[in-house]
Design a protein around this motif. Structure first.
Motif: not given
Ligand code: SF4
Length: 334
Positions: A296-298, A309-311, A327-329
């Motif tokens: 997902g998001c590193r 959703i981020c993971s 690049s962020c949800w």
């Molecule tokens: Fe990544 Fe944004 Fe989610 Fe933080 S909020 S984990 S930066 S997608």
């Protein structure tokens, strides 16, 4: 306007050295994913900054762009030419060695201590057959020494690197990078080893080659203050990927990605009133390994705003302002 350099989904993986038995038992090979899907463009006379912490993949990106490393995947265009898979002979034959140069960080290590400055500057001109006569060679070397403000040039040309100060040595490194009149230069932390008092002079010197000859730069740094001083646009890297990009001033004044916000929070601010109002964003733990980066998001294991959703899913680049993307949800519905 057409870009001078276009990087599309660039990846550079290094295989991990494991024994044969391990590979047979575990099946798949493991890789260090130093650069993992990076895209950006650099325009004529532009200084594009790649910023991030050590290990974020910025230097590897620079080395791939100048042909010192081969990409694992992705494309690099210089003007309209795809240069991603060219071998060293093709680089030379197409004149790319003259047009694309790299300036390294360490002025102490990147100059041969046994060579005089004249010979250090003559070598690229001779190897690349860029001069025909001795007079032309002399003239080019003396002119470049003048351009990097080592005046009078004949006084510096016959010294050895150890007879110069750190700042003068970095001027020689820049003169060598510029001696073939390149169109595009990768400058990898060119002032980080120098005393703070001379950094601005060296940055101004790089800028003077942009003004005079229209040189475009990829400027690599971990220091947002120098990025802000010299850069036009910036890409913030985290674990092999660009997480935010846009005009430097806009990204630094109005960071959108939690990683950029944390980097900016960490910069000490001399004004106590502003410091009191500044929102502090702290990340949990350490940077994970680039061998098995989080799904997902590193940033999700460290991010204070992480959602479900981020993971699970990698966020796309989302427009968060004019020419500004993150690049962020958090910005999915903007
Ligand atoms: Fe990544 Fe944004 Fe989610 Fe933080 S909020 S984990 S930066 S997608």
């Amino acid at each position: 306007m057409k870009p001078i350099v276009s990087v599309k989904n660039l990846k550079k993986y290094y295989p991990l050295k494991k024994g044969l038995l391990y590979t047979i038992l575990m099946g798949e090979k493991e890789y260090v994913k130093a650069v993992d899907g990076v895209s950006f463009e650099i325009y004529e006379k532009e200084i594009f900054v790649l910023a991030g912490e050590t290990g974020s993949g910025k230097t590897t990106t620079g080395k791939v762009l100048v042909g010192l490393e081969k990409p694992t995947e992705g494309e690099i265009y210089f003007k309209d030419q795809n240069i991603s898979r060219l071998n060293p002979k093709e680089w030379k034959r197409k004149g790319l060695r003259r047009k694309i140069q790299m300036i390294f960080q360490d002025p102490y290590e990147s100059l041969n201590p046994r060579s005089k400055i004249y010979d250090i500057l003559a070598e690229p001109l001779i190897v690349n057959k860029a001069v025909e006569t001795r007079e032309e060679l002399d003239e080019k070397i003396m002119r470049k020494l003048e351009e990097v403000k080592l005046i009078p040039p004949d006084e510096f040309a016959f010294r050895y690197p150890h007879q110069l100060s750190g700042g003068q040595r970095q001027r020689i490194v820049i003169a060598r990078g510029m001696i073939l009149d390149p169109e595009f230069v990768v400058a990898d932390e060119p002032v980080s080893m120098l005393d703070v008092s001379i950094r601005i002079d060296i940055l101004n010197l790089l800028n003077s080659f942009r003004e005079k000859y229209g040189v475009s730069y990829l400027y690599i740094t971990h220091d947002l203050a120098t990025a802000r001083y010299i850069g036009d646009r910036i890409g913030i890297m985290y674990l092999g990927q660009i997480v935010e990009t846009g005009p430097v001033e806009e990204v630094i004044q109005n960071p959108k990605h939690p990683y950029t916000q944390a980097l900016i929070s960490a910069i000490p601010i001399p004004d106590p009133e502003y410091a009191r109002r500044k929102e502090i964003i702290e990340l949990k733990g350490e940077i994970p390994s680039p061998i098995n980066p989080p799904k997902g998001c590193r940033l999700h294991p460290r991010c204070p705003f992480a959602m479900d959703i981020c993971s699970k899913k990698e966020p796309p680049m989302i427009e968060v302002g004019r020419g500004h993307q993150a690049s962020c949800w958090l910005y999915e519905k903007i």
